[in-house]
Design a protein around this motif. Structure first.
Motif, PDB file in Angstrom:
ATOM      1  N   LYS A 119       0.839  -1.211   0.000  1.00  0.00           N
ATOM      2  CA  LYS A 119       0.000   0.000   0.000  1.00  0.00           C
ATOM      3  C   LYS A 119       0.869   1.254   0.000  1.00  0.00           C
ATOM      4  O   LYS A 119       0.565   2.244  -0.661  1.00  0.00           O
ATOM      5  CB  LYS A 119      -0.905   0.021   1.242  1.00  0.00           C
ATOM      6  CG  LYS A 119      -2.087  -0.925   1.134  1.00  0.00           C
ATOM      7  CD  LYS A 119      -2.927  -0.874   2.403  1.00  0.00           C
ATOM      8  CE  LYS A 119      -3.931  -2.026   2.434  1.00  0.00           C
ATOM      9  NZ  LYS A 119      -4.481  -2.242   3.779  1.00  0.00           N
ATOM     10  N   ARG A 140       1.873   6.982  -6.751  1.00  0.00           N
ATOM     11  CA  ARG A 140       0.867   7.981  -7.098  1.00  0.00           C
ATOM     12  C   ARG A 140       1.447   9.399  -6.989  1.00  0.00           C
ATOM     13  O   ARG A 140       1.320  10.221  -7.882  1.00  0.00           O
ATOM     14  CB  ARG A 140      -0.331   7.848  -6.153  1.00  0.00           C
ATOM     15  CG  ARG A 140      -1.516   8.737  -6.550  1.00  0.00           C
ATOM     16  CD  ARG A 140      -2.525   8.905  -5.420  1.00  0.00           C
ATOM     17  NE  ARG A 140      -2.943   7.633  -4.873  1.00  0.00           N
ATOM     18  CZ  ARG A 140      -3.936   6.882  -5.368  1.00  0.00           C
ATOM     19  NH1 ARG A 140      -4.593   7.282  -6.431  1.00  0.00           N
ATOM     20  NH2 ARG A 140      -4.240   5.735  -4.810  1.00  0.00           N
ATOM     21  N   GLN A 146      -7.640  -3.932  -6.142  1.00  0.00           N
ATOM     22  CA  GLN A 146      -8.503  -2.759  -6.367  1.00  0.00           C
ATOM     23  C   GLN A 146      -7.709  -1.464  -6.217  1.00  0.00           C
ATOM     24  O   GLN A 146      -7.846  -0.533  -7.002  1.00  0.00           O
ATOM     25  CB  GLN A 146      -9.651  -2.778  -5.358  1.00  0.00           C
ATOM     26  CG  GLN A 146     -10.841  -1.969  -5.810  1.00  0.00           C
ATOM     27  CD  GLN A 146     -11.847  -1.775  -4.676  1.00  0.00           C
ATOM     28  OE1 GLN A 146     -11.737  -2.401  -3.634  1.00  0.00           O
ATOM     29  NE2 GLN A 146     -12.808  -0.931  -4.914  1.00  0.00           N
ATOM     30  N   LEU A 147      -6.833  -1.442  -5.211  1.00  0.00           N
ATOM     31  CA  LEU A 147      -5.980  -0.285  -4.987  1.00  0.00           C
ATOM     32  C   LEU A 147      -5.129   0.033  -6.218  1.00  0.00           C
ATOM     33  O   LEU A 147      -5.064   1.171  -6.674  1.00  0.00           O
ATOM     34  CB  LEU A 147      -5.048  -0.552  -3.798  1.00  0.00           C
ATOM     35  CG  LEU A 147      -5.482  -0.041  -2.432  1.00  0.00           C
ATOM     36  CD1 LEU A 147      -4.417  -0.394  -1.409  1.00  0.00           C
ATOM     37  CD2 LEU A 147      -5.689   1.469  -2.482  1.00  0.00           C
ATOM     38  N   SER A 148      -4.495  -1.031  -6.755  1.00  0.00           N
ATOM     39  CA  SER A 148      -3.609  -0.830  -7.904  1.00  0.00           C
ATOM     40  C   SER A 148      -4.400  -0.348  -9.112  1.00  0.00           C
ATOM     41  O   SER A 148      -3.947   0.516  -9.873  1.00  0.00           O
ATOM     42  CB  SER A 148      -2.877  -2.116  -8.270  1.00  0.00           C
ATOM     43  OG  SER A 148      -2.693  -2.921  -7.145  1.00  0.00           O
ATOM     44  N   ASN A 149      -5.584  -0.911  -9.271  1.00  0.00           N
ATOM     45  CA  ASN A 149      -6.395  -0.497 -10.419  1.00  0.00           C
ATOM     46  C   ASN A 149      -6.868   0.954 -10.300  1.00  0.00           C
ATOM     47  O   ASN A 149      -6.937   1.672 -11.283  1.00  0.00           O
ATOM     48  CB  ASN A 149      -7.594  -1.428 -10.593  1.00  0.00           C
ATOM     49  CG  ASN A 149      -7.169  -2.720 -11.275  1.00  0.00           C
ATOM     50  OD1 ASN A 149      -6.305  -2.707 -12.183  1.00  0.00           O
ATOM     51  ND2 ASN A 149      -7.725  -3.843 -10.839  1.00  0.00           N
ATOM     52  N   GLN A 150      -7.178   1.334  -9.057  1.00  0.00           N
ATOM     53  CA  GLN A 150      -7.556   2.737  -8.836  1.00  0.00           C
ATOM     54  C   GLN A 150      -6.411   3.658  -9.229  1.00  0.00           C
ATOM     55  O   GLN A 150      -6.590   4.651  -9.920  1.00  0.00           O
ATOM     56  CB  GLN A 150      -7.860   2.963  -7.354  1.00  0.00           C
ATOM     57  CG  GLN A 150      -9.332   2.950  -7.039  1.00  0.00           C
ATOM     58  CD  GLN A 150      -9.565   3.001  -5.529  1.00  0.00           C
ATOM     59  OE1 GLN A 150      -8.658   3.306  -4.760  1.00  0.00           O
ATOM     60  NE2 GLN A 150     -10.785   2.683  -5.141  1.00  0.00           N
ATOM     61  N   LEU A 151      -5.222   3.278  -8.797  1.00  0.00           N
ATOM     62  CA  LEU A 151      -4.033   4.072  -9.100  1.00  0.00           C
ATOM     63  C   LEU A 151      -3.872   4.190 -10.609  1.00  0.00           C
ATOM     64  O   LEU A 151      -3.638   5.279 -11.154  1.00  0.00           O
ATOM     65  CB  LEU A 151      -2.806   3.415  -8.478  1.00  0.00           C
ATOM     66  CG  LEU A 151      -1.456   4.028  -8.847  1.00  0.00           C
ATOM     67  CD1 LEU A 151      -1.354   5.459  -8.346  1.00  0.00           C
ATOM     68  CD2 LEU A 151      -0.298   3.202  -8.279  1.00  0.00           C
ATOM     69  N   LYS A 152      -4.035   3.049 -11.276  1.00  0.00           N
ATOM     70  CA  LYS A 152      -3.887   3.036 -12.730  1.00  0.00           C
ATOM     71  C   LYS A 152      -4.880   4.011 -13.376  1.00  0.00           C
ATOM     72  O   LYS A 152      -4.529   4.827 -14.226  1.00  0.00           O
ATOM     73  CB  LYS A 152      -4.138   1.602 -13.232  1.00  0.00           C
ATOM     74  CG  LYS A 152      -3.580   1.342 -14.610  1.00  0.00           C
ATOM     75  CD  LYS A 152      -3.791  -0.121 -15.002  1.00  0.00           C
ATOM     76  CE  LYS A 152      -3.663  -0.258 -16.501  1.00  0.00           C
ATOM     77  NZ  LYS A 152      -4.202  -1.530 -16.973  1.00  0.00           N
ATOM     78  N   GLY A 153      -6.130   3.943 -12.897  1.00  0.00           N
ATOM     79  CA  GLY A 153      -7.175   4.831 -13.434  1.00  0.00           C
ATOM     80  C   GLY A 153      -6.833   6.294 -13.209  1.00  0.00           C
ATOM     81  O   GLY A 153      -6.953   7.128 -14.104  1.00  0.00           O
ATOM     82  N   ASN A 154      -6.388   6.600 -12.001  1.00  0.00           N
ATOM     83  CA  ASN A 154      -6.035   7.983 -11.676  1.00  0.00           C
ATOM     84  C   ASN A 154      -4.964   8.515 -12.607  1.00  0.00           C
ATOM     85  O   ASN A 154      -5.058   9.617 -13.131  1.00  0.00           O
ATOM     86  CB  ASN A 154      -5.481   8.082 -10.246  1.00  0.00           C
ATOM     87  CG  ASN A 154      -6.543   7.830  -9.188  1.00  0.00           C
ATOM     88  OD1 ASN A 154      -6.243   7.506  -8.060  1.00  0.00           O
ATOM     89  ND2 ASN A 154      -7.802   7.956  -9.588  1.00  0.00           N
TER      90      ASN A 154
END
Lengths: 791, 342
Positions: B8, B15, B65-73
């Motif tokens: 994390k 990020r 989910q965390l990694s995917n959020q980061l990717k999206g951001n």
């Protein structure tokens, strides 16, 4: 009115949590403001008995007591002067925390251990006596918790009563409501009066000189009175109702007033050497000292109780200092009267006082409850003051007031309330409120005199609704009324004005139109303002005749808070006297100060000037389709030469201009302020309600520019008017796009550059035709104003 | 193998760094370098995702989910910055800073009292009420006598009055408009009358010597108490929302009978009890009732033929509840810091 739940239970049985009781009576119209719990925090205080008192070996003022508290005997050191053997006293045991916050622990006072504390009324917060410990009735059981022994645990409902319910200014009245709302019965109590052989009539006669003001006056005489402190149960009731005990006789009159709602007055009989009570109006300017030791000047509105020679009380409002019951009073003349509500109201308003008594009489006491209250108090004096009640009531009641009969149609009840109540149910509701009804086709209801608020059918319908419950009446959503609704014109225009002003960057202000007359005077308002006869304060004592006063205060206040840029408007009323007649009118006020535009990264900052204000007002007129004209004017608060009258089609609408230095100094404002005040109602009246379309031009326009050099003193409007005149039908519009002074323009002259647009409605103008009319315009400007062309 | 906590931490680290680099990229070329560094086949996010398989099945979904959020951001930040740089290129190489403040004049605001007043009148207008108005300076007749306040009656104490002369006063309520309308028109009349009122009461946070009321009344041949409950319920639901409940309590006004005080469940605490409702769960918002027959008699309406309801509500009271304003004096001070908030 403060109603003790414990006291209510003496009159009606009910078993409801206090919150539910409060909700029910609140819904029925007796609004409970607060619920106060009494007798809390006395868990470890019990009845004790002092068995032995001995001197403290090392302190004169302390005693060492041996106190029985049921299961054991405790050694307690006590400092009260009145502690003595055999006395029953309240004892706070170790571990108790008293309402005042005192924690009881085992302690040692000057070397003697003490295992508890003997308490005063004050320490228990159940009374005010702090001179010594509380001495309890000798028949109380040792060891019993004090709160149950003295019936201390109670709730007090503080009722915010509406003025139509004088009957509920009594425990009995509230109990009657509770009975009706809980389906319970009111308990009736007997009065145990034992009259002696001597006759009251022999001691006093009652004469009523003003039967309209005092329709009934009754009295009893009680002898052998011993004035002393009231028993605790009586004091407890007074405390619960928020009253202070004084002595047994006065306390009894107060108790009966609280219980039955009828104010009484006890006089020292010694004052009535004439053996006469005379009720009359006071004379203008007559003086009288009331029992609060204030000398009051009376007028003819005030009712006086006299002994035929001198006044002894202000009837229904307050007793006199001299006739007060005192420790050596032996014979009491007890008054129970009925006074006219309007007379009491006028009298107490003139005197500027309001008492428990005047409150009840003013709202309407029960003329037929006079004797019951008198007998109840007399019986209590017999029981608690060793009084001997003389035989008979001296009752002067020349024109008895009878119960009112009101016809109630069950059909009408259901019509108004949209209910479906059977006549039987309606009758039961009425009966629960002590309103007997006879069925006679409709219901014939006999309204007792303790409900002066019930005189018409609609009053009874409300009673049905209250007890049936507003929540049990249905809620209907339906369309109704007219379908064609008239739109209020001024409201429509005012919305347009406000939208315009807000769009132009102005904040709307709403101010108090009660203002300071001195300030108004400084603003040179020529019209007479309207004065308030009973203002809150001098600076809020007139209705403002201008919006300037308040809006300039708003400007000053905001400037003080370092707001530099201000654009404020108000659409509010102004008031003045037109001869004797008050006038009021909606005005629009505008104040502008600071920079023209918000600070921006690219443009220069410029201070606001008069043309910003003129542009705003002209824009508003344009938005409302009103013609806009400006002429030189004169208005006290505006700088002369910078003050202009706004007109529309020749009608004066108001002024715009720059605030004069004098006025800026009054408000303590440093930066320039521009001000306009316009008569909104005149504007609204001229706003066209309909518009008519003109067909769009079919032929193209042609523009020509011209710059003319003219005398500085020539108004640009004169030039524009001339151009319009010469251009006639062919002229479409004129724009002034430059004003120039300086190089190439002689001193005392200015150059004005116009862009003129020509267009014909009939054909496309040729260049030649446009040139021709343009030349004509120029030559007329040269001829009329001596203008020269600037190339 | 790294722990979930470390994982994390590195997500946050990436990020932070990536967003910094995206913002700092001044041309499309360097921006693409940043993209490859993080989102390319060998980029840090790709390897982050590959590392997921080393975690337990319980941890994997959360971290995934965390990694995917980061990717999206990061993808969003990249595309925004790309558009910004493209705008600059479009203007022949000169950078166009569209975030500079725009031009334009001042913006004003309507006073909150006006906003609430307009909303209230709109709601009633929608229910078929017309608007009428009356003067602030009233006669004793319209303000009291015609409304069944007899002279020398304690009911007059309910309203502390500013007097100009014996029979001339500042109206204490908008109810005089009822009488003025009834004198001119025959039923049906269905009207609201907004306006300013005055009370001779000490000025403090809860009361001011002037305030705004909206009066409403409807007279017809068959108007009932149930209709009154209906119209006020509809109004309250429209203004405060459908989940607000109403309570009608018996009360007293000389010009209505039966009379009611209307409470709504506290809009602050939902009825649980709070400081605003003084722990009662209810807020008093208006007074209402069936128009008293005496009022009809004073204007020549036959009370046997007509019935009607009337109600009056305080605009300041509603505005204070709606905006949670705790001092009524603020409305009349016109401090710009206050007015700007609405």
């Amino acid at each position: 009115m403060k109603a003790s739940v414990r006291w209510l239970k003496e009159f009606v049985d009910f078993d409801l949590p206090v919150e539910e009781l409060a909700r029910r009576i609140t819904d029925a119209g007796l609004e409970v403001e607060t619920i106060t719990a009494l007798g809390q925090g006395l868990d470890k205080v019990v009845v004790g008995e002092v068995r032995k008192v001995s001197k403290h070996p090392r302190a004169d003022k302390l005693s060492v007591c041996d106190v029985g508290v049921g299961s054991e005997n405790l050694q307690i050191v006590c400092g009260a002067p009145n502690v003595e053997a055999k006395a029953k006293v309240p004892v706070a045991l170790i571990g108790a925390e008293l309402p005042g916050g005192i924690q009881i622990t085992k302690s040692s006072l000057r070397g003697v251990d003490s295992f508890g504390m003997i308490c005063s009324e004050k320490e228990l917060e159940i009374g005010e006596d702090e001179a010594g410990i509380m001495i309890l009735d000798s028949d109380l059981k040792v060891g019993e918790p004090i709160s149950s022994a003295l019936e201390l645990e109670d709730y007090v409902l503080d009722l915010d009563l509406t003025p139509n319910r004088p009957d509920c200014l009594s425990v009995l009245g509230v109990a009657r409501e509770v009975a009706a709302l809980c389906g319970s019965q009111l308990k009736r109590s007997e009065i145990n009066l034992r009259e002696v052989a001597e006759v009251a009539q022999d001691r006093v006669q009652v004469e009523i000189a003003d039967p309209a003001g005092c329709p009934r006056y009754a009295a009893r005489v009680i002898e052998g009175i011993v004035i002393k402190e009231s028993p605790f149960w009586l004091k407890r009731k007074l405390y619960a109702a928020g009253m202070r005990p004084i002595n047994n006789v006065v306390d009894i009159t107060n108790l009966v007033m609280l219980e039955l709602g009828h104010p009484l007055h006890a006089f020292d009989y010694r004052l009535f050497q004439t053996k006469k009570v005379v009720v009359r109006r006071a004379q203008e300017g007559e003086k009288f000292v009331t029992l609060d030791d204030v000398e009051r000047t009376l007028n003819k509105e005030v009712l006086l109780i006299t002994d035929g020679t001198k006044p002894v009380a202000i009837g229904g409002i307050m007793g006199g200092l001299e006739s007060e019951v005192s420790p050596d009073t032996r014979t009491v003349l007890l008054e129970s009267a009925y006074f006219d509500p309007r007379v009491i109201r006028r009298g107490r308003m003139f005197l500027g006082i309001s008492t428990e008594s005047s409150q009840r009489f003013e709202r309407g006491a029960d003329p037929n409850g006079v004797i019951k209250a008198l007998d109840r108090a007399a019986a209590l004096m017999q029981d608690l003051a060793e009084g001997e009640v003389l035989k008979g009531v001296v009752d002067n009641y020349p024109a008895p007031i009878h119960p009112v009969k009101v016809v109630l149609r069950p059909k009408r009840v259901n019509q108004i309330l949209s209910t479906n109540l059977a006549a039987e149910r309606i009758k039961n509701i009425l009966a629960s409120l002590d309103l007997p009804a006879r069925e006679n086709g409709d219901l014939e209801v006999e309204v007792p005199s303790f409900r002066p608020d019930l005189t018409r059918e609609m009053d009874l319908i409300e009673e049905i609704a209250r007890i049936h419950g507003y929540d049990n009446i249905e809620t209907t959503l339906r369309a109704g009324g007219g379908l064609v609704t008239e739109v209020h014109w001024e409201d429509q225009v005012s919305r347009r004005v406000k939208e315009f002003m807000v769009g132009r960057g102005f904040f709307e202000a709403i101010t108090n139109n009660l203002v300071d007359p001195e300030m108004l005077e400084k603003l040179n308002e020529e019209v007479g303002p309207i004065h308030i006869r009973n203002p809150l304060s001098q600076d809020l004592s007139v209705l403002s005749s201008t919006l300037a006063h308040n809006l300039l205060l708003v400007v000053a206040r905001n400037k003080n808070r370092l707001e530099k840029d201000l654009r404020i408007f108000e659409l509010g009323k102004v008031f003045w006297l037109e001869g004797d007649r008050p006038e009021e009118r909606l005005h629009l006020g505008l104040a502008l100060s600071g920079t023209r535009e918000p600070r921006h990264w690219e443009s220069e900052e410029a201070e606001i000037d008069l043309f910003d204000l003129k542009g705003t007002v002209a824009g508003l007129f344009e938005a409302l389709s009103l013609p806009f004209e400006l002429n030189p004017g004169d208005k006290g608060i505006l700088e002369s030469g910078r003050c202009f009258q706004v007109q529309t089609a020749g009608e004066p609408i108001g002024f715009i201009g720059e605030l004069s230095q004098r006025v800026m100094d009054i408000f303590g404002v440093k930066e320039k302020v521009f001000w306009a005040e316009l008569d909104f109602e005149k504007m609204a009246a001229r706003v066209p309600k309909t518009r008519r379309f003109s067909s769009l031009p079919k032929f193209p326009p042609a523009d020509r520019d011209v710059a003319v050099v003219v005398d500085e003193s020539l108004l640009s409007k004169a030039i524009e008017d001339k151009i319009k005149e010469v251009g006639g039908d062919l002229l479409e519009s004129i724009v002034l796009f430059d004003v120039y002074r300086g190089r190439q323009v002689p001193a005392g002259k200015k150059s004005l550059a116009y862009s003129i647009c020509y267009r014909s409605q009939e054909k496309t103008l040729t260049d030649g035709e446009v040139d021709e009319i343009h030349r004509k315009v120029i030559s007329e400007l040269e001829r009329t104003f001596g203008a020269t062309l600037r190339s | 193998m790294t722990s979930a906590t470390e994982f994390k931490k590195s997500v946050e680290q990436i990020r932070k760094e990536a967003l910094q680099e995206i913002k700092g990229a001044n041309e499309l070329g360097s921006l693409d370098q940043v993209r490859i560094k993080y989102l390319g086949r060998k980029g840090s996010i790709t390897s982050l995702l590959k590392g997921l398989k080393d975690f337990s099945e319980k941890e994997r979904p959360v971290l995934g989910q965390l990694s995917n959020q980061l990717k999206g951001n990061l993808e969003l930040a990249l595309s925004t910055r790309m558009k910004e740089l493209e705008v600059a290129v479009g203007q022949e190489g000169e950078f166009f800073d569209y975030t500079l403040p725009g031009r334009g004049g001042w913006q004003g605001k309507h006073h909150p009292i006006t906003q609430v007043n307009d909303r209230v009148t709109e709601i009633f207008y929608g229910m078929g009420f017309e608007i009428a108005r009356g003067p602030d300076v009233e006669t004793d007749y319209y303000n009291f006598s015609a409304l069944n306040f007899p002279p020398d009656h304690p009911a007059r104490d309910m309203q502390d009055t500013f007097y100009i002369k014996d029979d001339l006063l500042l109206r204490t309520h908008t109810s005089p408009v009822q009488v003025r309308v009834f004198e001119k028109r025959k039923p049906p009349v269905k009207i609201i009358a907004p306006g300013r009122c005055y009370r001779n009461e000490a000025i403090n946070a809860r009361s001011f010597c002037t305030f705004h009321q909206v009066e409403g009344f409807y007279v017809d041949t068959d108007v009932t108490f149930a209709d009154l409950k209906g119209v006020l319920s509809a109004f309250v639901w429209e203004l405060f929302g459908k989940d607000v409940s109403l309570r009608f309590r018996a009360s007293f006004f000389p010009f209505t009978e039966p009379s009611a005080e209307v409470d709504i469940s506290c809009v602050i605490c939902g009825g649980k009890g709070c400081g605003v409702c003084k722990q009662k769960g209810w807020l008093e918002i208006l007074g209402a009732g069936m128009i008293d027959p005496e009022v009809f008699k004073a204007v020549g309406y036959d009370p046997e033929v007509y019935s009607g309801y009337a109600f009056g509500l305080g605009i300041e009271r509603i505005a204070m509840l709606k905006y949670r304003i705790d001092d009524i004096r603020l409305f009349f001070e016109n401090d710009l810091r206050f007015l700007r908030q609405f």
